[in-house]
Design a protein around this motif. Structure first.
Motif: not given
Lengths: 109, 110
Positions: B3-4, B33, B35, B37, B90, B94, B99, B101-103
């Motif tokens: 869960k992220v 990480f 990012y 988007q 985002l 990892r 990886q 990812f969160g929402p």
């Protein structure tokens, strides 16, 4: 420097037609390559990785080191395949990850 | 299940404000990480962290900083928000080269 190129921003195919999403990379060593997918209103998630050499949801991808490509293929597109697809390369110190710009796949019923 | 989570789904800030974006993962992953988007630009790496208090610049670190005081939490900081930082952010952690990812947090800077 590592780089990932996805030449198509949008790919439209009819249901049942073959799909090929292109990915080319630039990297001096031996990279790890991945395809990630993002369905509408869902999180980005791993679809497949080249070291697994597996088929997920009917998709396969083969690493071609000579052509520095990692194209994603599926013989018969389904409507639920409509999504955003990202090719990613992992390499270098700390295993940095670089993503392509993504290709939106639209499967027409 | 990994869960992220990210602290906000939507955020609206004004130019010049200091902005904190929080990310928490519950699977004891060492690598995390951030990012952004953007349509037509894909995911671009801002910063990553390979361990507590360790960080590395990604491809577009300008205008951002990060903090990783605890293993489960990785914060992205916009010291003085600008309109060109309007984006979807985002976070990911990892494990075994995958990886998670969160929402995402959609940040709008006015």
């Amino acid at each position: 420097a590592q780089r990932v190129t996805q030449p198509e921003k949008l790919l439209s195919v009819f249901k049942g037609a073959p799909v090929e999403l292109k990915c080319n990379y630039s990297y001096s060593g031996s990279p790890e390559l991945f395809w990630y997918v993002q369905y509408s209103r869902q999180r980005l998630q791993l679809l497949l990785r080249h070291i697994s050499r597996e088929s997920i949801k009917g998709f396969t991808a083969d690493l071609n080191k000579g052509e520095t490509s990692f194209h994603l293929k599926k013989p018969f597109a389904q409507e639920e395949d409509s999504a955003m697809y990202y090719c990613a390369l992992q390499g270098g110190g700390y295993q940095k990850v670089t993503f392509g710009i993504g290709t939106k796949l639209q499967v027409i019923p | 299940d990994v869960k992220v989570t990210q602290s906000s789904r939507y955020l609206v800030k004004r130019t010049g404000e200091k902005v904190f974006l929080e990310c928490v993962q519950d699977m004891d992953h060492e690598n995390m990480f951030w990012y952004r988007q953007d349509p037509g630009l894909g995911l671009r790496l801002i910063y990553f962290s390979y361990d507590v208090k360790m960080k590395e610049k990604g491809d577009i670190p300008e205008g951002y900083s990060v903090s990783r005081e605890k293993k489960e939490r990785f914060s992205l900081i916009l010291e003085s928000a600008s309109t060109n930082q309007t984006s979807m952010y985002l976070c990911a952690s990892r494990q075994h080269n995958e990886q998670f990812f969160g929402p995402g947090t959609r940040l709008t800077v006015l």
